[in-house]
Enzyme design. Structure first.
Site, PDB file in Angstrom:
ATOM      1  N   ARG A  50      61.317  29.388  26.986  1.00 34.88           N
ATOM      2  CA  ARG A  50      60.532  30.569  26.611  1.00 34.88           C
ATOM      3  C   ARG A  50      61.375  31.732  26.065  1.00 34.88           C
ATOM      4  O   ARG A  50      60.983  32.341  25.079  1.00 34.88           O
ATOM      5  CB  ARG A  50      59.665  31.021  27.791  1.00 34.88           C
ATOM      6  N   GLY A 108      44.655  32.453  29.018  1.00 37.56           N
ATOM      7  CA  GLY A 108      45.534  33.439  28.403  1.00 37.56           C
ATOM      8  C   GLY A 108      45.913  34.616  29.271  1.00 37.56           C
ATOM      9  O   GLY A 108      46.735  35.449  28.872  1.00 37.56           O
ATOM     10  N   GLU A 134      39.656  29.136  31.790  1.00 35.81           N
ATOM     11  CA  GLU A 134      40.720  28.121  31.810  1.00 35.81           C
ATOM     12  C   GLU A 134      42.048  28.762  32.186  1.00 35.81           C
ATOM     13  O   GLU A 134      42.959  28.849  31.349  1.00 35.81           O
ATOM     14  CB  GLU A 134      40.810  27.458  30.435  1.00 35.81           C
ATOM     15  N   CYS A 162      75.230  24.509  23.174  1.00 30.13           N
ATOM     16  CA  CYS A 162      75.937  25.003  21.980  1.00 30.13           C
ATOM     17  C   CYS A 162      74.979  25.767  21.066  1.00 30.13           C
ATOM     18  O   CYS A 162      74.842  25.442  19.896  1.00 30.13           O
ATOM     19  CB  CYS A 162      76.558  23.835  21.240  1.00 30.13           C
ATOM     20  N   GLU A 163      74.288  26.741  21.608  1.00 29.92           N
ATOM     21  CA  GLU A 163      73.332  27.566  20.871  1.00 29.92           C
ATOM     22  C   GLU A 163      73.437  28.981  21.414  1.00 29.92           C
ATOM     23  O   GLU A 163      73.333  29.175  22.634  1.00 29.92           O
ATOM     24  CB  GLU A 163      71.873  27.113  21.139  1.00 29.92           C
ATOM     25  N   TYR A 169      60.253  32.575  22.249  1.00 29.52           N
ATOM     26  CA  TYR A 169      59.587  33.816  21.887  1.00 29.52           C
ATOM     27  C   TYR A 169      60.066  35.030  22.679  1.00 29.52           C
ATOM     28  O   TYR A 169      59.298  35.923  22.995  1.00 29.52           O
ATOM     29  CB  TYR A 169      58.054  33.710  21.924  1.00 29.52           C
ATOM     30  N   GLY A 182      45.562  29.075  33.162  1.00 28.02           N
ATOM     31  CA  GLY A 182      46.721  28.184  33.220  1.00 28.02           C
ATOM     32  C   GLY A 182      47.801  28.859  34.023  1.00 28.02           C
ATOM     33  O   GLY A 182      47.853  28.794  35.245  1.00 28.02           O
ATOM     34  N   TYR A 207      54.910  26.346  32.006  1.00 24.14           N
ATOM     35  CA  TYR A 207      55.561  26.277  30.698  1.00 24.14           C
ATOM     36  C   TYR A 207      57.086  26.303  30.810  1.00 24.14           C
ATOM     37  O   TYR A 207      57.766  26.905  29.988  1.00 24.14           O
ATOM     38  CB  TYR A 207      55.087  27.422  29.785  1.00 24.14           C
TER      39      TYR A 207
HETATM   40  C1  LIG Z   1      42.635  25.400  25.313  1.00 26.93           C
HETATM   41  C2  LIG Z   1      43.517  26.069  26.295  1.00 26.93           C
HETATM   42  N1  LIG Z   1      42.950  26.688  27.371  1.00 26.93           N
HETATM   43  C3  LIG Z   1      43.712  27.311  28.300  1.00 26.93           C
HETATM   44  C4  LIG Z   1      45.094  27.332  28.189  1.00 26.93           C
HETATM   45  C5  LIG Z   1      45.876  28.042  29.266  1.00 26.93           C
HETATM   46  O1  LIG Z   1      46.530  29.149  28.760  1.00 26.93           O
HETATM   47  P1  LIG Z   1      47.275  30.155  29.764  1.00 26.93           P
HETATM   48  O2  LIG Z   1      48.253  29.343  30.549  1.00 26.93           O
HETATM   49  O3  LIG Z   1      47.960  31.114  28.862  1.00 26.93           O
HETATM   50  O4  LIG Z   1      46.231  30.777  30.602  1.00 26.93           O
HETATM   51  C6  LIG Z   1      45.720  26.716  27.092  1.00 26.93           C
HETATM   52  C7  LIG Z   1      47.175  26.753  26.948  1.00 26.93           C
HETATM   53  O5  LIG Z   1      47.772  26.374  25.978  1.00 26.93           O
HETATM   54  C8  LIG Z   1      44.912  26.069  26.122  1.00 26.93           C
HETATM   55  O6  LIG Z   1      45.450  25.470  25.055  1.00 26.93           O
END
Ligand SMILES: Cc1ncc(COP(=O)(O)O)c(C=O)c1O
Length: 277
Positions: free
Chosen positions: A171, A88, A131, A202-203, A175, A133, A231
């Site tokens: 994106r 996140g 995690e 067409c949006e 949002y 991402g 993403y």
């Molecule tokens: C379980 C889980 N962990 C980690 C992430 C990575 O999130 P971010 O890219 O926002 O760090 C996600 C993204 O959907 C996720 O579902």
């Protein structure tokens, strides 16, 4: 039940979310795992949302996981060897976003987790899994668009259409994500006023940037949008018959093809011919 400061569509840890388990459900799940002959509870995981900068909700998620680990181990339901508060960590897409502090964030999280574990669980420290991402890869990607048609409004604003939009970057439509951009041949040229960067679909929601000060642009100019490495293409679609763009890796001064541009044949490849009359 934790909510980071981010768009509601990117929150996943609040009560009533389709994701995860409440505290009570997690306790029931832990008991069921302990009773199941082929399962072992070895880890606890949370993911409270995406693209946020204030880490406090992540600290609270760590506290909750450590408290749950203490409960699991106190009840003899398993040994929590792994725990993860998920991902996140936010990245800057727009000049108003805070600067990235990935190293500080990881240090802060691991120090906090070690303390929380010591205080609430004690005993051998489990493995902390983070995690990351987008915080690792979002800034590795640049999206390149070609400027097409333009409209000049009486308000002085320009509408600049490019050859991509919600089909390769959902994106902003999904949002209200905000981006910055530059003209590849003149990134530092003086602005010619505000522009809205839109796609060809067409949006009215098919836009990349609601308003940005850009230099004078011409059809054929290349517009660069940084922060396009996460993403984007994973959410891409063929809506309105749009073809996904090619992907190139720029490494050690070389351009290496990773994915070719889609073709009309790709769009048709799942279609069956009509049966004979
Ligand atoms: C379980 C889980 N962990 C980690 C992430 C990575 O999130 P971010 O890219 O926002 O760090 C996600 C993204 O959907 C996720 O579902």
């Amino acid at each position: 039940d934790q909510s980071p400061d981010t768009h509601a569509y990117r929150q996943t840890g609040h009560y009533g979310s389709k994701f995860g388990l409440s505290w009570e459900e997690a306790q029931i799940a832990a008991r069921r795992i302990a009773q199941a002959p082929h399962l072992q509870l070895t880890g606890l995981h949370a993911h409270i949302g995406s693209q946020f900068f204030d880490l406090k909700p992540l600290f609270r998620a760590i506290d909750r996981l450590a408290a749950l680990a203490a409960w699991v181990q106190g009840q003899g339901l398993g040994e929590v060897r792994y725990f993860s508060p998920g991902g996140g960590l936010g990245v800057p897409y727009h000049p108003d976003d805070p600067a990235p502090r990935l190293v500080e964030a990881v240090r802060g999280l691991s120090e906090y987790a070690a303390r929380a574990w010591q205080e609430r669980v004690g005993g051998p420290y489990s493995t902390l899994a983070l995690e990351p991402g987008r915080s690792l890869i979002a800034r590795a990607g640049l999206a390149l668009y070609t400027v097409g048609a333009m409209r000049h409004l009486t308000t002085g604003q320009r509408i600049i259409a490019v050859d991509g939009g919600m089909s390769d970057n959902l994106r902003p439509a999904l949002y209200g994500a905000r981006y910055t951009a530059a003209l590849a041949h003149a990134p530092l040229a003086p602005t010619a006023g505000p522009a809205r960067i839109v796609g060809p679909l067409c949006e009215s929601g098919d836009f990349l940037i609601d308003s940005i000060d850009l230099p004078k642009a011409h059809p054929g100019d290349v517009l660069v949008v940084p922060g396009s490495g996460a993403y984007h293409l994973s959410m891409a679609s063929n809506y309105n018959g749009m073809l996904r763009p090619a992907v190139w890796l720029h490494a050690r001064g070389k351009l290496i093809p990773m994915q070719r541009r889609e073709t009309v044949a790709d769009l048709l490849r799942r279609d069956f011919p009509l049966p004979p009359q």
